[in-house]
Design a protein around this motif. Sequence first.
Motif, mmCIF file in Angstrom:
data_model
loop_
_atom_site.group_PDB
_atom_site.id
_atom_site.type_symbol
_atom_site.label_atom_id
_atom_site.label_comp_id
_atom_site.label_asym_id
_atom_site.label_seq_id
_atom_site.Cartn_x
_atom_site.Cartn_y
_atom_site.Cartn_z
ATOM 1 N N GLU A 1 8.796 -2.384 10.787
ATOM 2 C CA GLU A 1 7.612 -1.950 11.521
ATOM 3 C C GLU A 1 7.896 -0.642 12.241
ATOM 4 N N THR A 2 6.899 0.227 12.244
ATOM 5 C CA THR A 2 7.012 1.491 12.944
ATOM 6 C C THR A 2 5.667 1.818 13.593
ATOM 7 N N SER A 3 5.549 2.982 14.179
ATOM 8 C CA SER A 3 4.289 3.402 14.802
ATOM 9 C C SER A 3 3.907 4.790 14.301
ATOM 10 N N LEU A 4 2.625 5.003 14.091
ATOM 11 C CA LEU A 4 2.113 6.285 13.617
ATOM 12 C C LEU A 4 0.964 6.736 14.515
ATOM 13 N N ILE A 5 0.812 8.037 14.623
ATOM 14 C CA ILE A 5 -0.328 8.588 15.363
ATOM 15 C C ILE A 5 -1.445 8.862 14.361
ATOM 16 N N VAL A 6 -2.558 8.176 14.525
ATOM 17 C CA VAL A 6 -3.702 8.327 13.629
ATOM 18 C C VAL A 6 -4.663 9.341 14.249
ATOM 19 N N ARG A 7 -5.022 10.347 13.448
ATOM 20 C CA ARG A 7 -5.954 11.378 13.922
ATOM 21 C C ARG A 7 -7.191 11.381 13.024
ATOM 22 N N PRO A 8 -8.151 10.500 13.299
ATOM 23 C CA PRO A 8 -9.350 10.439 12.457
ATOM 24 C C PRO A 8 -10.310 11.583 12.762
ATOM 25 N N ASP A 9 -11.079 11.955 11.757
ATOM 26 C CA ASP A 9 -12.060 13.023 11.943
ATOM 27 C C ASP A 9 -13.118 12.585 12.944
ATOM 28 N N GLY A 10 -13.343 13.440 13.943
ATOM 29 C CA GLY A 10 -14.406 13.177 14.899
ATOM 30 C C GLY A 10 -14.100 12.066 15.889
ATOM 31 N N GLY B 1 -16.011 3.330 8.178
ATOM 32 C CA GLY B 1 -17.241 2.547 8.229
ATOM 33 C C GLY B 1 -17.340 1.490 7.154
ATOM 34 N N GLY B 2 -16.204 1.053 6.608
ATOM 35 C CA GLY B 2 -16.211 -0.004 5.598
ATOM 36 C C GLY B 2 -16.457 0.478 4.188
ATOM 37 N N GLU B 3 -16.637 1.779 3.987
ATOM 38 C CA GLU B 3 -16.880 2.308 2.643
ATOM 39 C C GLU B 3 -15.593 2.303 1.809
ATOM 40 N N ASN B 4 -15.758 2.461 0.502
ATOM 41 C CA ASN B 4 -14.598 2.581 -0.381
ATOM 42 C C ASN B 4 -13.909 3.909 -0.082
ATOM 43 N N SER B 5 -12.744 3.818 0.567
ATOM 44 C CA SER B 5 -12.067 5.031 1.035
ATOM 45 C C SER B 5 -10.935 5.468 0.108
ATOM 46 N N VAL B 6 -10.775 4.818 -1.042
ATOM 47 C CA VAL B 6 -9.713 5.198 -1.976
ATOM 48 C C VAL B 6 -9.896 6.658 -2.378
ATOM 49 N N GLY B 7 -8.832 7.439 -2.240
ATOM 50 C CA GLY B 7 -8.896 8.873 -2.532
ATOM 51 C C GLY B 7 -9.174 9.726 -1.315
ATOM 52 N N ARG B 8 -9.632 9.098 -0.216
ATOM 53 C CA ARG B 8 -9.880 9.856 1.013
ATOM 54 C C ARG B 8 -8.555 10.172 1.698
ATOM 55 N N GLU B 9 -8.567 11.120 2.629
ATOM 56 C CA GLU B 9 -7.351 11.535 3.316
ATOM 57 C C GLU B 9 -7.462 11.262 4.810
ATOM 58 N N ILE B 10 -6.314 10.912 5.401
ATOM 59 C CA ILE B 10 -6.249 10.724 6.844
ATOM 60 C C ILE B 10 -4.953 11.351 7.346
ATOM 61 N N SER B 11 -4.954 11.740 8.613
ATOM 62 C CA SER B 11 -3.779 12.345 9.234
ATOM 63 C C SER B 11 -2.986 11.265 9.967
ATOM 64 N N LEU B 12 -1.731 11.101 9.571
ATOM 65 C CA LEU B 12 -0.833 10.137 10.210
ATOM 66 C C LEU B 12 0.412 10.882 10.673
ATOM 67 N N SER B 13 0.605 10.927 11.979
ATOM 68 C CA SER B 13 1.755 11.620 12.576
ATOM 69 C C SER B 13 1.899 13.034 12.008
ATOM 70 N N ASN B 14 0.758 13.723 11.986
ATOM 71 C CA ASN B 14 0.702 15.139 11.586
ATOM 72 C C ASN B 14 1.007 15.380 10.106
ATOM 73 N N ARG B 15 0.817 14.344 9.292
ATOM 74 C CA ARG B 15 0.921 14.498 7.841
ATOM 75 C C ARG B 15 -0.343 13.946 7.209
ATOM 76 N N ILE B 16 -0.723 14.543 6.107
ATOM 77 C CA ILE B 16 -1.928 14.116 5.417
ATOM 78 C C ILE B 16 -1.560 13.061 4.371
ATOM 79 N N PHE B 17 -2.163 11.881 4.516
ATOM 80 C CA PHE B 17 -1.932 10.769 3.599
ATOM 81 C C PHE B 17 -3.199 10.494 2.791
ATOM 82 N N THR B 18 -3.009 10.078 1.558
ATOM 83 C CA THR B 18 -4.126 9.705 0.692
ATOM 84 C C THR B 18 -4.225 8.190 0.630
ATOM 85 N N VAL B 19 -5.419 7.678 0.825
ATOM 86 C CA VAL B 19 -5.644 6.226 0.753
ATOM 87 C C VAL B 19 -5.621 5.792 -0.706
#
Length: 437
Positions: free
Chosen positions: A104-113, A166-184
């Motif tokens: 287990e670790t911890s990440l900083i999540v930076r969601p849009d908006g 919002g519960g949508e199919n987010s596969v292929g979307r990107e999110i920022s985790l600890s200042n890195r861009i990850f793909t769902v």
Amino acid sequence: MLIYNIQNALRSMRKNPMLTALMIAATAVGIGVSMTMITLYYLMAQNPIPDKSEQLYRVQVDSWGPLHPFDGNRPERAPDQLTYRDAMALVDSAPAHRQTAMFETSLIVRPDGQQPFVEGARATFGDFFPMFDVPFLFGTGWDETMDSQASQVVVLSRRMNNRLFGGENSVGREISLSNRIFTVVGVMDTWRPMPRFFDLIGGALDEVNELFIPMTLTPSMELRSSANTTAWKSEDIKTFEDRLNSEYIWTQYWAELEGDSAKDEYLAYLDSYVREQKKLGRFQRPLNNYIHSVTEWMDYNEIIPMEVRLLVGIGLLFLLVSLLSTVSLLLTKFTSLFSEVSVRRALGASRAAILVQQLVEVVIIGIAGGLIGIGLTTVSLRAMRASVEDAPEALFYMNWTLIGMALFISAVTSLIAGLYPAWRTCQVEPATELNNV
């Protein structure tokens, strides 16, 4: 005949509503208290993955120091976690159908908006998801290639996907985790094994992590364990690479093995690996390697606290007290029916027929008390959940198995309570009782 007995039983219950209410209340309280404790025990002791529990094995190797064992109270035990270097070595070469290391670790999540927030995550390998039968709502886990390339991919929990997308199919979307861009690459469906068998170190009753990322990202992201980290000696840790190569233990390890021959082969490999490490000056204790199936690992860690076992005993004692109270009330009730029973006997009713009718009445009282007891259990569980900080909801609810168990226990205990009073009533001699009228 059954309908006739039920009708007679209901009429008899209406003749003395106060006594009937007291018997139902005694049964309800006994069931409510005992089932609250039984529910906690049942949900904590159940097999969390019954279809694969005998194929999944928790791996232990004794990398502890030579001067004293890992557990001084139980010296035969090996450390409950592995070093990072040993976990990675096993992933690379150990013979298993599937296997995975994790922590287990911890990440900083930076969601849009939205405001950034810190979230717990699990660093693991792609085999984690098929090994533990993780259900998916969208997409799937990552593959071996993504592991080897340390790809920046992430699997989200359903709750996290609802929060971020919002519960949508987010596969292929990107999110920022600890200042890195990850793909769902996947979104898990609701998954809450109880207990959380794959990581008892973090807590048997803890929630499943909201984020899952490849463990091979550990060196580049300098991921640290947010759970228990221990070592048998102090080391001069100057760089993160020093930490990865140290004797600190902070990773859990599981292997999926099919058949006894696979188990034997895996244990032989562990022994061989340790012998090779001994040549390098490590693993200075005697060979002490283990693999535990899911149920064995749960027993090994004694995940059911002694307090819960004691509470179950107290609950059963309370049920016994309620049973004795019901016996006393039934004796009072059935004694008042001696004259009526004598008349029925004089008119030709057999002892067996009267006994059956009275036992039907007792069972009806038991079922009524059981239904109210289920309600009391539900209220008690909700109160307990509200009083325990971060309590897992899955631990404080009654499923259909437990509801059926409650009704069965209430019916059986009421039947037991009614046997002696009903039998005593049937022994009345009609002539003797009628002469007293």
